[in-house]
Write a protein that holds these residues in place. Structure first.
Motif, PDB file in Angstrom:
ATOM      1  N   GLY A 302       4.163  16.115 -12.178  1.00  0.00           N
ATOM      2  CA  GLY A 302       4.938  15.885 -10.965  1.00  0.00           C
ATOM      3  C   GLY A 302       4.212  15.066  -9.916  1.00  0.00           C
ATOM      4  O   GLY A 302       4.815  14.656  -8.919  1.00  0.00           O
ATOM      5  N   LEU A 303       2.917  14.822 -10.107  1.00  0.00           N
ATOM      6  CA  LEU A 303       2.167  14.041  -9.132  1.00  0.00           C
ATOM      7  C   LEU A 303       2.568  12.571  -9.214  1.00  0.00           C
ATOM      8  O   LEU A 303       2.581  11.982 -10.292  1.00  0.00           O
ATOM      9  CB  LEU A 303       0.668  14.174  -9.394  1.00  0.00           C
ATOM     10  CG  LEU A 303      -0.260  13.381  -8.451  1.00  0.00           C
ATOM     11  CD1 LEU A 303      -0.161  13.910  -7.030  1.00  0.00           C
ATOM     12  CD2 LEU A 303      -1.695  13.449  -8.946  1.00  0.00           C
ATOM     13  N   ASP A 304       2.880  12.004  -8.067  1.00  0.00           N
ATOM     14  CA  ASP A 304       3.298  10.604  -8.044  1.00  0.00           C
ATOM     15  C   ASP A 304       2.113   9.718  -7.652  1.00  0.00           C
ATOM     16  O   ASP A 304       1.128  10.191  -7.089  1.00  0.00           O
ATOM     17  CB  ASP A 304       4.440  10.409  -7.044  1.00  0.00           C
ATOM     18  CG  ASP A 304       5.354   9.258  -7.452  1.00  0.00           C
ATOM     19  OD1 ASP A 304       5.044   8.561  -8.433  1.00  0.00           O
ATOM     20  OD2 ASP A 304       6.390   9.059  -6.773  1.00  0.00           O
ATOM     21  N   TYR A 305       2.252   8.430  -7.938  1.00  0.00           N
ATOM     22  CA  TYR A 305       1.189   7.467  -7.687  1.00  0.00           C
ATOM     23  C   TYR A 305       1.747   6.232  -7.000  1.00  0.00           C
ATOM     24  O   TYR A 305       2.920   5.892  -7.170  1.00  0.00           O
ATOM     25  CB  TYR A 305       0.523   7.027  -8.995  1.00  0.00           C
ATOM     26  CG  TYR A 305      -0.417   8.039  -9.597  1.00  0.00           C
ATOM     27  CD1 TYR A 305      -1.794   7.872  -9.532  1.00  0.00           C
ATOM     28  CD2 TYR A 305       0.067   9.172 -10.248  1.00  0.00           C
ATOM     29  CE1 TYR A 305      -2.661   8.785 -10.095  1.00  0.00           C
ATOM     30  CE2 TYR A 305      -0.804  10.100 -10.802  1.00  0.00           C
ATOM     31  CZ  TYR A 305      -2.163   9.901 -10.731  1.00  0.00           C
ATOM     32  OH  TYR A 305      -3.025  10.817 -11.279  1.00  0.00           O
ATOM     33  N   ALA A 306       0.886   5.544  -6.255  1.00  0.00           N
ATOM     34  CA  ALA A 306       1.221   4.243  -5.676  1.00  0.00           C
ATOM     35  C   ALA A 306       0.536   3.142  -6.466  1.00  0.00           C
ATOM     36  O   ALA A 306      -0.546   3.333  -7.023  1.00  0.00           O
ATOM     37  CB  ALA A 306       0.775   4.185  -4.217  1.00  0.00           C
ATOM     38  N   SER A 307       1.172   1.990  -6.511  1.00  0.00           N
ATOM     39  CA  SER A 307       0.602   0.817  -7.161  1.00  0.00           C
ATOM     40  C   SER A 307       0.159  -0.185  -6.106  1.00  0.00           C
ATOM     41  O   SER A 307       0.767  -0.296  -5.039  1.00  0.00           O
ATOM     42  CB  SER A 307       1.638   0.157  -8.083  1.00  0.00           C
ATOM     43  OG  SER A 307       2.034   1.045  -9.115  1.00  0.00           O
ATOM     44  N   VAL A 308      -0.914  -0.905  -6.412  1.00  0.00           N
ATOM     45  CA  VAL A 308      -1.426  -1.906  -5.470  1.00  0.00           C
ATOM     46  C   VAL A 308      -1.836  -3.161  -6.234  1.00  0.00           C
ATOM     47  O   VAL A 308      -2.023  -3.132  -7.455  1.00  0.00           O
ATOM     48  CB  VAL A 308      -2.646  -1.384  -4.665  1.00  0.00           C
ATOM     49  CG1 VAL A 308      -2.244  -0.195  -3.798  1.00  0.00           C
ATOM     50  CG2 VAL A 308      -3.796  -1.016  -5.585  1.00  0.00           C
ATOM     51  N   ALA A 309      -1.978  -4.236  -5.486  1.00  0.00           N
ATOM     52  CA  ALA A 309      -2.553  -5.470  -6.015  1.00  0.00           C
ATOM     53  C   ALA A 309      -3.647  -5.915  -5.059  1.00  0.00           C
ATOM     54  O   ALA A 309      -3.502  -5.825  -3.831  1.00  0.00           O
ATOM     55  CB  ALA A 309      -1.493  -6.554  -6.156  1.00  0.00           C
ATOM     56  N   LEU A 310      -4.764  -6.385  -5.620  1.00  0.00           N
ATOM     57  CA  LEU A 310      -5.878  -6.896  -4.832  1.00  0.00           C
ATOM     58  C   LEU A 310      -5.982  -8.396  -5.069  1.00  0.00           C
ATOM     59  O   LEU A 310      -6.183  -8.844  -6.199  1.00  0.00           O
ATOM     60  CB  LEU A 310      -7.184  -6.200  -5.234  1.00  0.00           C
ATOM     61  CG  LEU A 310      -7.197  -4.674  -5.074  1.00  0.00           C
ATOM     62  CD1 LEU A 310      -8.534  -4.108  -5.557  1.00  0.00           C
ATOM     63  CD2 LEU A 310      -6.935  -4.271  -3.637  1.00  0.00           C
ATOM     64  N   VAL A 311      -5.832  -9.162  -4.001  1.00  0.00           N
ATOM     65  CA  VAL A 311      -5.856 -10.614  -4.082  1.00  0.00           C
ATOM     66  C   VAL A 311      -7.168 -11.101  -3.476  1.00  0.00           C
ATOM     67  O   VAL A 311      -7.428 -10.893  -2.287  1.00  0.00           O
ATOM     68  CB  VAL A 311      -4.667 -11.225  -3.325  1.00  0.00           C
ATOM     69  CG1 VAL A 311      -4.727 -12.756  -3.385  1.00  0.00           C
ATOM     70  CG2 VAL A 311      -3.342 -10.717  -3.894  1.00  0.00           C
ATOM     71  N   THR A 312      -8.007 -11.722  -4.282  1.00  0.00           N
ATOM     72  CA  THR A 312      -9.300 -12.212  -3.815  1.00  0.00           C
ATOM     73  C   THR A 312      -9.311 -13.730  -3.878  1.00  0.00           C
ATOM     74  O   THR A 312      -8.909 -14.324  -4.885  1.00  0.00           O
ATOM     75  CB  THR A 312     -10.443 -11.651  -4.683  1.00  0.00           C
ATOM     76  OG1 THR A 312     -10.326 -10.232  -4.766  1.00  0.00           O
ATOM     77  CG2 THR A 312     -11.790 -11.994  -4.070  1.00  0.00           C
ATOM     78  N   MET A 313      -9.789 -14.350  -2.792  1.00  0.00           N
ATOM     79  CA  MET A 313      -9.831 -15.807  -2.716  1.00  0.00           C
ATOM     80  C   MET A 313     -11.229 -16.268  -2.335  1.00  0.00           C
ATOM     81  O   MET A 313     -11.895 -15.641  -1.508  1.00  0.00           O
ATOM     82  CB  MET A 313      -8.826 -16.317  -1.681  1.00  0.00           C
ATOM     83  CG  MET A 313      -7.381 -15.945  -1.969  1.00  0.00           C
ATOM     84  SD  MET A 313      -6.231 -16.583  -0.707  1.00  0.00           S
ATOM     85  CE  MET A 313      -6.760 -15.663   0.734  1.00  0.00           C
ATOM     86  N   ALA A 314     -11.679 -17.349  -2.935  1.00  0.00           N
ATOM     87  CA  ALA A 314     -12.915 -18.015  -2.537  1.00  0.00           C
ATOM     88  C   ALA A 314     -12.528 -19.207  -1.670  1.00  0.00           C
ATOM     89  O   ALA A 314     -11.879 -20.147  -2.140  1.00  0.00           O
ATOM     90  CB  ALA A 314     -13.699 -18.470  -3.761  1.00  0.00           C
ATOM     91  N   LEU A 315     -12.911 -19.148  -0.383  1.00  0.00           N
ATOM     92  CA  LEU A 315     -12.490 -20.144   0.590  1.00  0.00           C
ATOM     93  C   LEU A 315     -13.685 -20.973   1.053  1.00  0.00           C
ATOM     94  O   LEU A 315     -14.725 -20.415   1.417  1.00  0.00           O
ATOM     95  CB  LEU A 315     -11.850 -19.459   1.802  1.00  0.00           C
ATOM     96  CG  LEU A 315     -10.665 -18.527   1.509  1.00  0.00           C
ATOM     97  CD1 LEU A 315     -10.272 -17.765   2.762  1.00  0.00           C
ATOM     98  CD2 LEU A 315      -9.486 -19.320   0.980  1.00  0.00           C
ATOM     99  N   PRO A 316     -13.568 -22.288   1.080  1.00  0.00           N
ATOM    100  CA  PRO A 316     -14.697 -23.131   1.504  1.00  0.00           C
ATOM    101  C   PRO A 316     -14.850 -23.159   3.024  1.00  0.00           C
ATOM    102  O   PRO A 316     -13.995 -23.700   3.733  1.00  0.00           O
ATOM    103  CB  PRO A 316     -14.340 -24.512   0.947  1.00  0.00           C
ATOM    104  CG  PRO A 316     -12.852 -24.507   0.858  1.00  0.00           C
ATOM    105  CD  PRO A 316     -12.439 -23.099   0.575  1.00  0.00           C
ATOM    106  N   GLU A 317     -15.913 -22.555   3.523  1.00  0.00           N
ATOM    107  CA  GLU A 317     -16.299 -22.571   4.930  1.00  0.00           C
ATOM    108  C   GLU A 317     -15.123 -22.270   5.877  1.00  0.00           C
ATOM    109  O   GLU A 317     -14.824 -23.055   6.787  1.00  0.00           O
ATOM    110  CB  GLU A 317     -16.927 -23.913   5.288  1.00  0.00           C
ATOM    111  CG  GLU A 317     -18.185 -24.207   4.477  1.00  0.00           C
ATOM    112  CD  GLU A 317     -18.858 -25.505   4.888  1.00  0.00           C
ATOM    113  OE1 GLU A 317     -18.194 -26.343   5.531  1.00  0.00           O
ATOM    114  OE2 GLU A 317     -20.050 -25.664   4.584  1.00  0.00           O
ATOM    115  N   PRO A 318     -14.466 -21.134   5.717  1.00  0.00           N
ATOM    116  CA  PRO A 318     -13.370 -20.796   6.630  1.00  0.00           C
ATOM    117  C   PRO A 318     -13.915 -20.292   7.966  1.00  0.00           C
ATOM    118  O   PRO A 318     -15.068 -19.880   8.074  1.00  0.00           O
ATOM    119  CB  PRO A 318     -12.651 -19.672   5.878  1.00  0.00           C
ATOM    120  CG  PRO A 318     -13.751 -18.992   5.126  1.00  0.00           C
ATOM    121  CD  PRO A 318     -14.705 -20.084   4.717  1.00  0.00           C
ATOM    122  N   GLU A 319     -13.056 -20.315   8.983  1.00  0.00           N
ATOM    123  CA  GLU A 319     -13.399 -19.744  10.282  1.00  0.00           C
ATOM    124  C   GLU A 319     -12.983 -18.275  10.268  1.00  0.00           C
ATOM    125  O   GLU A 319     -11.804 -17.945  10.413  1.00  0.00           O
ATOM    126  CB  GLU A 319     -12.688 -20.489  11.408  1.00  0.00           C
ATOM    127  CG  GLU A 319     -13.116 -21.931  11.565  1.00  0.00           C
ATOM    128  CD  GLU A 319     -12.384 -22.617  12.707  1.00  0.00           C
ATOM    129  OE1 GLU A 319     -11.986 -21.921  13.657  1.00  0.00           O
ATOM    130  OE2 GLU A 319     -12.214 -23.849  12.643  1.00  0.00           O
TER     131      GLU A 319
END
Length: 469
Positions: A302-319
């Protein structure tokens, strides 16, 4: 001479591997330990990968250094046991922010998972309904009672504190909502204090005082080589037989122990064991329990779960601001619920080429439709929303990765720990050589999972007849 014990561990995440190490350390010499992992990879939600030529976590990022009582956390003890203590590193930037009315504001200090112990310190983020937190002449929480975190905090401090502080902080950990999550399970220190204190401010202060932290002591840690090094070391040091791509489909009681049905339906393998430790999420555990313990299976399933997504980005010299990251209340209307600036937060990840690693978490309980976007659309949406939050267009990523964790985070409704206690009591009475461990029962976070696995291993050792220690 007595035959060596045979212990089967179903699940090769950190819970199962911590249990295997404890069995190796404490069970009699010669004990045969086998870990069955249905996928081809150990570690569960601990997964270190590579992006743009550098390491990055695609799952859990860090662990708590201290336990709720103020002592060393179970995972730190395990790290020391595995000879990895010198690899522990801490954040170099600890300040996080909250997105409030479209702007980033520092997370106020003096809170307990967002619940304030000093109402003045949160005024820049939320306006507490201070007059509601009156002393009613009795403890906030009766003995053995449980409520949702949201219900208690809304009643005492009003909606803004929940919506702007508590909900995003709990959501960052559980991907759930404060109005649904059990106080006793998610905030046990506050629940204990609430059984004594008459106001919520008093309960927060009492909970904080019960687990004091030395000034400057680090709260979080990780491993310089990535958390997968913990997984690899635990598997190696356990001395267990590791069976990858080995799905356990059925579990049957025998006169002397257990029979596990492993592998495909057309060509099953039958494995005998004296004891079984289930270190898998609640629903697969329930399927295995359906035969030997159907009533237990019904509760566990009966235990419910949440789903997630992890989005990782490599950004060149961001502010980027000098922050470890930020949390997003659901009331802000964004897809992302949290973001971490990896190469700002963790000094050991900073790169000479100027690339910054930024990760965003997407997905709240009950909002799974948001995860139906393609990887490309998720990356584009996250990039657009981060640019909006930061007030400047971010450069296009030179690399990106989307990690989807379906059914990853348990949702503990009020009464959860009581249900778990009843399940374990029923198993001890009828099936004492069958143990349950993991986040589905005892809480999320690497230290909790390690402790859960070790505790289950100790129970099996006791039932089978003692230890070598």
């Amino acid at each position: 001479m007595a035959r060596p014990w045979r212990v089967a561990i179903v699940g090769g995440g950190i819970t199962g591997l911590a249990a295997a190490v404890r069995l190796r350390d404490r069970a009699p010499a010669g004990t045969e330990i086998t870990v069955f992992e249905q996928s081809g990879r150990l570690g569960g939600k601990l997964r270190t990968g590579e992006l743009a030529g550098g390491p990055v976590e695609f799952g859990a990022e860090s662990f708590l250094m201290r336990d709720p009582a103020g002592g060393e956390s179970a995972v730190v003890t395990l790290v020391r046991r595995l000879g990895l203590a010198d690899a522990i590193v801490h954040p170099t930037v600890g300040q996080a922010a909250l997105l409030v009315d479209g702007g980033l504001r520092p997370v106020p200090g003096g809170t307990l998972v967002g619940v304030p112990g000093d109402l003045h310190r949160v005024a820049a983020v939320a306006r507490p309904a201070a007059a509601a937190d009156r002393d009613g002449g009795a403890p906030l929480l009766p003995p053995d009672a449980d409520v949702s975190v949201g219900a208690l905090v809304r009643d005492r401090f009003g909606d803004e504190v929940v919506d702007r502080l508590v909900d995003p902080m709990l959501g960052g950990v559980y991907a759930g909502r404060a109005d649904d999550l059990s106080l006793v399970t998610t905030m046990p220190a506050l629940a204990r204090a609430a059984r004594v204190e008459h106001t919520l401010v008093g309960a927060v202060r009492a909970a904080q005082a019960a687990a004091p932290r030395a000034p400057g002591a680090p709260v979080f840690g990780t491993l310089a080589g990535g958390l997968s090094t913990l997984v690899d070391a635990a598997a190696r040091e356990s001395g267990a037989t590791i069976r990858r791509d080995a799905a356990v489909r059925e579990l049957h009681r025998t006169p002397t122990g257990w029979r596990l049905t492993v592998g495909p339906t057309r060509d099953p393998e039958f494995v005998e064991a004296d004891a079984v430790l289930l270190a898998v999420p609640a629903r697969p555990a329930a399927r295995l329990l359906a035969g030997p313990a159907p009533e237990v299976a019904a509760t566990v399933g009966g235990l419910d779960y949440a789903s997630v997504a992890l989005v990782t980005m490599a950004l060149p010299e961001p502010e980027l601001p000098e922050l470890s990251g930020f949390l997003v209340p659901a009331t802000e209307g964004l897809l992302i619920k949290a973001s971490t600036f990896f190469t700002t937060k963790w000094g050991h990840l900073r790169r000479p080429d100027g690339l910054a690693l930024v990760r965003a978490s997407v997905g709240r309980y009950g909002e799974e439709a948001s995860l139906q976007l393609t990887d490309e659309d998720l990356v584009a949406t996250v990039h657009r929303e981060l640019s909006k939050v930061l007030g400047t267009p971010l450069p296009a990523p030179v690399a990106q990765h989307v990690q989807r964790w379906g059914g990853a985070l348990p949702q503990y409704t009020p009464g959860h720990l009581g249900r778990v206690a009843a399940v374990r009591a029923a198993l001890r009475a009828a099936q004492p050589t069958l143990a349950l461990a993991g986040a589905g029962y005892d809480g999320v976070g690497i230290p909790v999972c390690v402790r859960s696995g070790e505790t289950a291993a100790e129970e099996i050792i006791t039932v089978l007849g003692g230890s070598a220690a």
